[in-house]
Design a protein around this motif. Structure first.
Motif, short mmCIF file in Angstrom:
data_model
loop_
_atom_site.label_atom_id
_atom_site.label_comp_id
_atom_site.label_asym_id
_atom_site.label_seq_id
_atom_site.Cartn_x
_atom_site.Cartn_y
_atom_site.Cartn_z
N SER A 51 0.84 -1.18 0.00
CA SER A 51 0.00 0.00 0.00
C SER A 51 0.88 1.24 0.00
O SER A 51 1.86 1.31 0.74
N VAL A 52 0.53 2.20 -0.86
CA VAL A 52 1.29 3.44 -0.95
C VAL A 52 0.30 4.59 -0.89
O VAL A 52 -0.77 4.53 -1.48
N SER A 53 0.69 5.63 -0.21
CA SER A 53 -0.15 6.82 -0.12
C SER A 53 0.48 7.94 -0.92
O SER A 53 1.69 8.16 -0.82
N ALA A 100 -12.68 7.36 -13.16
CA ALA A 100 -12.88 6.05 -12.52
C ALA A 100 -14.34 5.62 -12.62
O ALA A 100 -14.64 4.46 -12.94
N LYS A 101 -15.25 6.55 -12.37
CA LYS A 101 -16.69 6.22 -12.49
C LYS A 101 -17.03 5.79 -13.91
O LYS A 101 -17.74 4.81 -14.12
N ALA A 102 -16.53 6.53 -14.89
CA ALA A 102 -16.83 6.22 -16.29
C ALA A 102 -16.28 4.85 -16.69
O ALA A 102 -16.85 4.18 -17.55
N GLN A 103 -15.17 4.46 -16.08
CA GLN A 103 -14.55 3.18 -16.42
C GLN A 103 -14.91 2.06 -15.44
O GLN A 103 -14.35 0.97 -15.50
N HIS A 104 -15.82 2.35 -14.53
CA HIS A 104 -16.27 1.37 -13.53
C HIS A 104 -15.09 0.83 -12.71
O HIS A 104 -14.96 -0.38 -12.50
N GLU A 156 -7.76 1.88 -8.14
CA GLU A 156 -7.46 1.07 -9.32
C GLU A 156 -7.01 1.94 -10.49
O GLU A 156 -6.08 1.57 -11.22
N LEU A 157 -7.64 3.10 -10.64
CA LEU A 157 -7.26 4.01 -11.71
C LEU A 157 -5.83 4.51 -11.54
O LEU A 157 -5.04 4.47 -12.47
N PHE A 158 -5.49 4.96 -10.33
CA PHE A 158 -4.13 5.43 -10.08
C PHE A 158 -3.11 4.31 -10.23
O PHE A 158 -2.03 4.51 -10.79
N ALA A 159 -3.45 3.12 -9.75
CA ALA A 159 -2.53 1.98 -9.87
C ALA A 159 -2.29 1.64 -11.34
O ALA A 159 -1.14 1.41 -11.75
N SER A 160 -3.35 1.64 -12.15
CA SER A 160 -3.17 1.30 -13.56
C SER A 160 -2.38 2.39 -14.28
O SER A 160 -1.56 2.09 -15.14
N HIS A 206 2.78 4.04 -16.75
CA HIS A 206 3.90 4.98 -16.78
C HIS A 206 5.24 4.25 -16.60
O HIS A 206 6.20 4.53 -17.33
N VAL A 207 5.29 3.32 -15.67
CA VAL A 207 6.52 2.56 -15.45
C VAL A 207 6.87 1.75 -16.70
O VAL A 207 8.03 1.71 -17.12
#
Length: 73
Positions: free
Chosen positions: A2-4, A19-23, A28-32, A37-38
């Motif tokens: 977990s990262v903040s 995120a809402k538009a992509q369910h 999850e959005l930030f992680a993806s 990016h990596v």
């Protein structure tokens, strides 16, 4: 793991909308986005390694002469 992270309120609100538009959840959005990016950085790093060697090989082929007048402008 977990990262903040801290982001502006404006960015967070945009992330909520996406995120809402992509369910997805915002997490999850930030992680993806982080994974993408990596991966992009790794691809650029790999391309740069190969490109440097190719660049040196090409430069070895360039004759050491003064440029023509048209090329000096």
């Amino acid at each position: 793991m977990s990262v903040s992270v801290s982001v502006s309120e404006e960015l967070y609100q945009k992330a909520v909308e996406i995120a809402k538009a992509q369910h997805l959840s915002v997490d999850e959005l930030f992680a993806s986005a982080f994974v993408e990016h990596v991966a992009a950085c790794e691809r650029l790093q790999q391309r740069a390694r190969g490109s440097h060697e190719k660049l040196l090989a090409v430069l070895d082929e360039v004759p050491d002469v003064e440029p023509e007048e048209l090329d000096r402008q």
